[in-house]
Design a protein around this motif. Sequence first.
Motif, PDB file in Angstrom:
ATOM      1  N   GLY A 225     -13.348   3.194 -13.294  1.00 38.29           N
ATOM      2  CA  GLY A 225     -12.530   4.186 -14.287  1.00 38.29           C
ATOM      3  C   GLY A 225     -12.634   3.354 -15.796  1.00 38.29           C
ATOM      4  N   ASP A 226     -11.347   3.913 -16.357  1.00 42.41           N
ATOM      5  CA  ASP A 226     -11.076   3.572 -17.791  1.00 42.41           C
ATOM      6  C   ASP A 226     -10.431   2.358 -17.883  1.00 42.41           C
ATOM      7  OD1 ASP A 226     -12.474   6.078 -18.360  1.00 42.41           O
ATOM      8  OD2 ASP A 226     -10.691   7.291 -17.967  1.00 42.41           O
ATOM      9  N   THR A 227     -10.801   1.318 -17.560  1.00 36.38           N
ATOM     10  CA  THR A 227      -9.902  -0.008 -17.433  1.00 36.38           C
ATOM     11  C   THR A 227      -9.740  -0.613 -18.735  1.00 36.38           C
ATOM     12  OG1 THR A 227     -11.825  -1.364 -16.995  1.00 36.38           O
ATOM     13  CG2 THR A 227     -10.930  -0.678 -15.179  1.00 36.38           C
ATOM     14  N   GLU A 228     -10.468  -0.125 -19.834  1.00 35.92           N
ATOM     15  CA  GLU A 228      -9.947  -0.846 -21.144  1.00 35.92           C
ATOM     16  C   GLU A 228      -9.110   0.019 -21.850  1.00 35.92           C
ATOM     17  OE1 GLU A 228     -11.197  -3.426 -22.299  1.00 35.92           O
ATOM     18  OE2 GLU A 228     -12.245  -3.718 -20.260  1.00 35.92           O
ATOM     19  N   THR A 229      -8.479   0.956 -21.267  1.00 34.93           N
ATOM     20  CA  THR A 229      -7.430   1.928 -21.797  1.00 34.93           C
ATOM     21  C   THR A 229      -6.140   1.028 -22.167  1.00 34.93           C
ATOM     22  OG1 THR A 229      -8.157   3.962 -20.672  1.00 34.93           O
ATOM     23  CG2 THR A 229      -5.939   4.220 -21.426  1.00 34.93           C
ATOM     24  N   PRO A 230      -5.337   1.135 -23.221  1.00 33.30           N
ATOM     25  CA  PRO A 230      -4.306   0.347 -23.486  1.00 33.30           C
ATOM     26  C   PRO A 230      -3.150   1.047 -22.953  1.00 33.30           C
ATOM     27  CG  PRO A 230      -5.001   1.557 -25.417  1.00 33.30           C
ATOM     28  CD  PRO A 230      -6.014   1.891 -24.380  1.00 33.30           C
ATOM     29  N   ILE A 231      -2.094   0.177 -22.419  1.00 38.53           N
ATOM     30  CA  ILE A 231      -0.792   0.699 -22.078  1.00 38.53           C
ATOM     31  C   ILE A 231       0.141  -0.124 -22.586  1.00 38.53           C
ATOM     32  CG2 ILE A 231       0.641   0.914 -19.738  1.00 38.53           C
ATOM     33  CD1 ILE A 231      -1.931   0.851 -18.295  1.00 38.53           C
ATOM     34  N   ALA A 232       1.224   0.388 -23.234  1.00 41.12           N
ATOM     35  CA  ALA A 232       2.481  -0.234 -23.752  1.00 41.12           C
ATOM     36  C   ALA A 232       3.303  -0.290 -22.612  1.00 41.12           C
ATOM     37  CB  ALA A 232       2.992   0.685 -24.907  1.00 41.12           C
ATOM     38  N   CYS A 233       3.465  -1.563 -22.316  1.00 38.09           N
ATOM     39  CA  CYS A 233       4.382  -1.838 -21.018  1.00 38.09           C
ATOM     40  C   CYS A 233       4.797  -3.458 -21.082  1.00 38.09           C
ATOM     41  CB  CYS A 233       3.163  -1.803 -19.663  1.00 38.09           C
ATOM     42  SG  CYS A 233       1.974  -3.101 -19.679  1.00 38.09           S
ATOM     43  N   ASN A 234       5.950  -3.537 -19.995  1.00 40.93           N
ATOM     44  CA  ASN A 234       6.242  -4.848 -19.681  1.00 40.93           C
ATOM     45  C   ASN A 234       5.421  -5.301 -18.765  1.00 40.93           C
ATOM     46  OD1 ASN A 234       7.931  -6.665 -18.161  1.00 40.93           O
ATOM     47  ND2 ASN A 234       9.316  -6.772 -19.679  1.00 40.93           N
ATOM     48  N   ALA A 235       4.485  -6.069 -19.149  1.00 42.01           N
ATOM     49  CA  ALA A 235       3.398  -6.736 -18.173  1.00 42.01           C
ATOM     50  C   ALA A 235       3.804  -7.330 -16.807  1.00 42.01           C
ATOM     51  CB  ALA A 235       2.301  -7.561 -18.737  1.00 42.01           C
ATOM     52  N   PRO A 236       4.976  -8.334 -16.962  1.00 34.90           N
ATOM     53  CA  PRO A 236       5.346  -8.727 -15.745  1.00 34.90           C
ATOM     54  C   PRO A 236       5.821  -7.694 -14.908  1.00 34.90           C
ATOM     55  CG  PRO A 236       6.053 -10.115 -17.409  1.00 34.90           C
ATOM     56  CD  PRO A 236       5.555  -8.918 -17.892  1.00 34.90           C
ATOM     57  N   LEU A 237       6.698  -6.531 -15.361  1.00 37.75           N
ATOM     58  CA  LEU A 237       7.234  -5.609 -14.476  1.00 37.75           C
ATOM     59  C   LEU A 237       6.139  -4.791 -13.584  1.00 37.75           C
ATOM     60  CD1 LEU A 237      10.225  -4.288 -16.154  1.00 37.75           C
ATOM     61  CD2 LEU A 237      10.225  -5.417 -14.075  1.00 37.75           C
ATOM     62  N   LEU A 238       5.297  -4.158 -14.649  1.00 41.51           N
ATOM     63  CA  LEU A 238       4.117  -3.341 -14.133  1.00 41.51           C
ATOM     64  C   LEU A 238       3.380  -4.199 -13.130  1.00 41.51           C
ATOM     65  CD1 LEU A 238       3.377  -0.577 -14.414  1.00 41.51           C
ATOM     66  CD2 LEU A 238       2.038  -0.836 -16.399  1.00 41.51           C
ATOM     67  N   GLU A 239       3.051  -5.156 -13.442  1.00 42.27           N
ATOM     68  CA  GLU A 239       2.208  -6.285 -12.629  1.00 42.27           C
ATOM     69  C   GLU A 239       3.075  -6.274 -11.182  1.00 42.27           C
ATOM     70  OE1 GLU A 239       1.513  -9.978 -14.342  1.00 42.27           O
ATOM     71  OE2 GLU A 239       0.114  -8.939 -15.902  1.00 42.27           O
ATOM     72  N   GLN A 240       4.253  -6.437 -11.082  1.00 41.15           N
ATOM     73  CA  GLN A 240       4.950  -6.565  -9.908  1.00 41.15           C
ATOM     74  C   GLN A 240       4.824  -5.111  -9.072  1.00 41.15           C
ATOM     75  OE1 GLN A 240       6.570  -9.177  -8.678  1.00 41.15           O
ATOM     76  NE2 GLN A 240       6.350  -7.613  -6.714  1.00 41.15           N
ATOM     77  N   ALA A 241       4.916  -4.020  -9.826  1.00 41.20           N
ATOM     78  CA  ALA A 241       4.749  -2.936  -9.313  1.00 41.20           C
ATOM     79  C   ALA A 241       3.494  -2.638  -8.619  1.00 41.20           C
ATOM     80  CB  ALA A 241       5.136  -1.595 -10.285  1.00 41.20           C
ATOM     81  N   LEU A 242       2.227  -2.851  -9.252  1.00 39.76           N
ATOM     82  CA  LEU A 242       0.910  -2.984  -8.792  1.00 39.76           C
ATOM     83  C   LEU A 242       0.710  -3.820  -7.475  1.00 39.76           C
ATOM     84  CD1 LEU A 242      -0.938  -2.994 -12.146  1.00 39.76           C
ATOM     85  CD2 LEU A 242      -0.747  -1.070 -10.622  1.00 39.76           C
ATOM     86  N   ILE A 243       1.346  -4.974  -7.611  1.00 42.41           N
ATOM     87  CA  ILE A 243       1.344  -6.036  -6.639  1.00 42.41           C
ATOM     88  C   ILE A 243       1.796  -5.597  -5.361  1.00 42.41           C
ATOM     89  CG2 ILE A 243       2.278  -8.125  -5.797  1.00 42.41           C
ATOM     90  CD1 ILE A 243       1.940  -9.247  -8.535  1.00 42.41           C
ATOM     91  N   ASN A 244       3.252  -4.957  -5.448  1.00 42.19           N
ATOM     92  CA  ASN A 244       3.749  -4.404  -4.171  1.00 42.19           C
ATOM     93  C   ASN A 244       2.748  -3.154  -3.608  1.00 42.19           C
ATOM     94  OD1 ASN A 244       6.170  -5.767  -4.775  1.00 42.19           O
ATOM     95  ND2 ASN A 244       7.346  -4.172  -5.536  1.00 42.19           N
ATOM     96  N   LEU A 245       2.144  -2.319  -4.562  1.00 41.27           N
ATOM     97  CA  LEU A 245       1.661  -1.149  -3.858  1.00 41.27           C
ATOM     98  C   LEU A 245       0.335  -1.869  -3.076  1.00 41.27           C
ATOM     99  CD1 LEU A 245       1.639   1.255  -6.820  1.00 41.27           C
ATOM    100  CD2 LEU A 245       2.836   1.566  -4.421  1.00 41.27           C
ATOM    101  N   ILE A 246      -0.493  -2.856  -3.760  1.00 40.12           N
ATOM    102  CA  ILE A 246      -1.684  -3.495  -3.251  1.00 40.12           C
ATOM    103  C   ILE A 246      -1.127  -4.204  -1.999  1.00 40.12           C
ATOM    104  CG2 ILE A 246      -3.389  -5.536  -3.762  1.00 40.12           C
ATOM    105  CD1 ILE A 246      -3.421  -4.462  -6.699  1.00 40.12           C
TER     106      ILE A 246
END
Length: 178
Positions: A59-80
Amino acid sequence: THASRLDLILEDLLNLARLERNKSEIFKETRTAGELLLKAVQLCQPLLDEKHIEISTSGDTETPIACNAPLLEQALINLIKNAIQYSESPKIALEVQAAGDKINITIQDFGVGIDPEHLPRLFERFYRVDKARSRQNGGTGLGLALVKHIIQVHQGNIEVQSTKGQGTQFKINLPKGA
């Protein structure tokens, strides 16, 4: 073992309390969806290797996201990690879709699935679909509650769809970054 488990529960509870207290005060930077997914997958790689599971990203992996990277990474890690734990297939699919001013990140496993009666309570603190399996694998019952709060502090939401015996799909909806 019990002390380590208690430590994990306390850390998760503290993280939840911090998120609830500082809902509008998180630091944000612009990252691409692909960067965030790559980091999360790298941190889950030992578990993926152990269970011989491949992750595909599309998909659209180059799409920018305004985020707190460590927090959002933690959410993704939990889901993965959940997808790895409950997958009965050698694959997990990650997909990014940009639509207008929103971005959707989908984590799809092809595992045991979740009975429909559990779906409304899935993001509650300490709620577990399979109590014996979660406890055996070291879960605190707070992972999905943390994910929900992380997504909410990013002004997003999360949805879940599941079919028993076919797998589960978590879809994160976030505003795009600048």
